[in-house]
Write a protein that holds these residues in place. Structure first.
Motif, short mmCIF file in Angstrom:
data_model
loop_
_atom_site.label_atom_id
_atom_site.label_comp_id
_atom_site.label_asym_id
_atom_site.label_seq_id
_atom_site.Cartn_x
_atom_site.Cartn_y
_atom_site.Cartn_z
N PRO A 150 6.06 1.74 -5.85
CA PRO A 150 6.72 1.31 -4.61
C PRO A 150 5.76 1.52 -3.45
N SER A 151 5.80 0.67 -2.45
CA SER A 151 4.86 0.78 -1.34
C SER A 151 5.56 1.31 -0.09
N GLY A 152 4.76 1.86 0.81
CA GLY A 152 5.26 2.49 2.02
C GLY A 152 4.71 3.89 2.15
N VAL A 169 0.84 -1.20 0.00
CA VAL A 169 0.00 0.00 0.00
C VAL A 169 0.87 1.25 0.00
N VAL A 170 0.44 2.26 -0.73
CA VAL A 170 1.07 3.59 -0.70
C VAL A 170 0.29 4.48 0.25
N LEU A 171 0.99 5.10 1.20
CA LEU A 171 0.42 6.13 2.06
C LEU A 171 1.07 7.45 1.67
N CYS A 172 0.29 8.38 1.13
CA CYS A 172 0.85 9.66 0.67
C CYS A 172 -0.05 10.81 1.12
N PRO A 173 0.16 11.29 2.33
CA PRO A 173 -0.64 12.43 2.80
C PRO A 173 -0.15 13.74 2.20
N GLY A 174 -1.01 14.76 2.22
CA GLY A 174 -0.61 16.10 1.81
C GLY A 174 -0.59 16.31 0.31
N PHE A 194 5.11 7.97 1.69
CA PHE A 194 5.79 8.88 0.78
C PHE A 194 5.23 10.29 0.91
N THR A 195 6.06 11.27 0.53
CA THR A 195 5.58 12.63 0.30
C THR A 195 5.24 12.74 -1.19
N PRO A 196 4.44 13.75 -1.58
CA PRO A 196 4.11 13.89 -3.01
C PRO A 196 5.35 14.03 -3.90
N ALA A 197 6.29 14.91 -3.51
CA ALA A 197 7.51 15.08 -4.32
C ALA A 197 8.42 13.88 -4.21
N GLY A 198 8.41 13.21 -3.06
CA GLY A 198 9.20 12.01 -2.91
C GLY A 198 8.72 10.92 -3.85
N LEU A 199 7.43 10.90 -4.15
CA LEU A 199 6.86 9.89 -5.03
C LEU A 199 6.96 10.27 -6.50
N PHE A 200 6.78 11.57 -6.81
CA PHE A 200 6.67 11.98 -8.21
C PHE A 200 7.64 13.08 -8.63
#
Length: 353
Positions: free
Chosen positions: A325-327, A122-127, A329-335
């Motif tokens: 990738p799962s875990g 699962v991806v957790l990406c708040p904010g 993440f921040t928005p910029a960290g992911l994209f």
């Protein structure tokens, strides 16, 4: 076709996102605890609906079965995010939200939470709204430009009014003061006690430090150990914030909080479309190396609420049906830092010499 949900779709920002999603040809399930409001909006937009509260973990997990992703828009997130995160982890659904609350970011980015998400795929990406896409991408850009930076200052300026949810979050934080990241740790300090100047593109302005979400998230994006976040206020307003901080213990009491929250329900409606259209946002970031060298970038975006709708939906599109990738993440960290530049109404980063 991927099935995904907007929870809290009947709130001010949730409804903006739902309407933008339909304009973009997307078909989320609209959900929330207010049956009348959710059913009415879903009927108008021709979407499926689901009505449930977050009180019972088993019910939340059951309602999320079959969902690939949940965009959580029901704040204050300090009271709702943990329940929705747990539901997503149980159901195997990716989690997004539009919070700007430091405590929520810290909970979701905690190593144990990230590991649980990774184990579940699962991806957790708040904010994924104005809190914190523009400033998070700015932090990422500065890290690219200065990999050895040891301190980071992020400022933002916007003129649009506040939604009921944002106002309630601010009221609930009145007793907490401000915060910064210092040597990797989050440290509180009185509101209005730190000031400097920043140039948002129209000359230097006085700014004061506030507890914006990047105090948490920019650290996970960049690993820069010292982070402050700033908004422009006049000298008089900064002094007023300092005086107000003296009353923090009283403002945080339950009777005062209850009265202020009732006032929000009666009086705060959020900016209308015209107000949003006339309220651009300005972001500035400064990174500093140990030897004193600095690099500054600026970017202009559309208003905070429209950016939240556009930004959150862009993240949804980039996630649905993708192998990610799962875990946590921040928005910029992911994209990456270019995420904000890809949004309608956003400019390009300007590196200031």
């Amino acid at each position: 076709m991927s099935t995904w949900m907007i929870y809290g779709a009947n709130g001010y920002t949730g409804e903006l996102i739902a309407r933008q999603a339909v304009r973009d040809g997307m078909a989320p399930v609209l959900a929330g605890r207010n049956e009348e409001a959710i059913s009415k909006l879903a009927g108008e937009l021709g979407l499926e609906s689901s009505v449930f509260s977050l009180d019972d973990p088993a019910t939340v997990a059951e309602k999320l079965q079959g969902m690939e992703l949940v965009l959580h828009c029901a704040g204050p997130f300090s009271k709702t995010s943990r329940q929705m995160v747990e539901g997503c982890l149980t159901a195997g659904a990716h989690y997004l939200d539009i919070t700007g609350e430091i405590g929520v970011f810290e909970m979701i980015h905690a190593p144990e939470t990230s590991k649980r998400a990774a184990d579940k795929g699962v991806v957790l990406c708040p904010g994924v709204g104005f809190d914190v896409i523009p400033t998070d991408c700015t932090a990422h850009k500065l890290k690219e430009l200065m990999p050895n930076a040891v301190s980071l200052s992020l400022g933002f300026s916007f003129l649009a009014g506040m939604s009921p949810g944002t106002t309630k979050t601010m009221i609930e934080g009145l007793s907490g003061g401000s915060a910064e990241r210092k040597d990797g740790k989050i440290v509180p300090f009185p509101m209005g006690s730190k000031k400097r100047t920043l140039d948002f593109g129209k000359g230097q302005q006085p700014v004061t430090a506030i507890p914006w979400g990047d105090v948490s998230t920019a650290y996970y994006t960049t690993k820069i150990p010292n982070i402050t976040t700033w908004i422009p206020l006049s000298e008089r307003q900064i002094r007023g914030a300092r005086v107000m901080s003296l009353f923090a213990p009283v403002l945080g009491t339950k009777p005062v909080q209850n009265q202020l929250l009732k006032w929000v329900d009666r009086s705060v409606k959020g900016p209308d479309e015209r107000a949003r259209e006339n309220a651009l946002s300005y972001i500035v970031g400064e990174a500093k190396a140990e030897d004193g060298r600095t690099v500054t970038v600026r970017i202009k975006t559309t208003n905070a609420y429209t950016l939240t709708a556009l930004g959150s939906l862009e993240v949804v599109r980039r996630m649905l049906g993708r192998d990610l990738p799962s875990g946590s993440f921040t928005p910029a960290g992911l994209f990456g830092s270019g995420l904000v530049e890809s949004l309608e109404g956003s400019g390009k980063f300007e590196v200031v010499e």
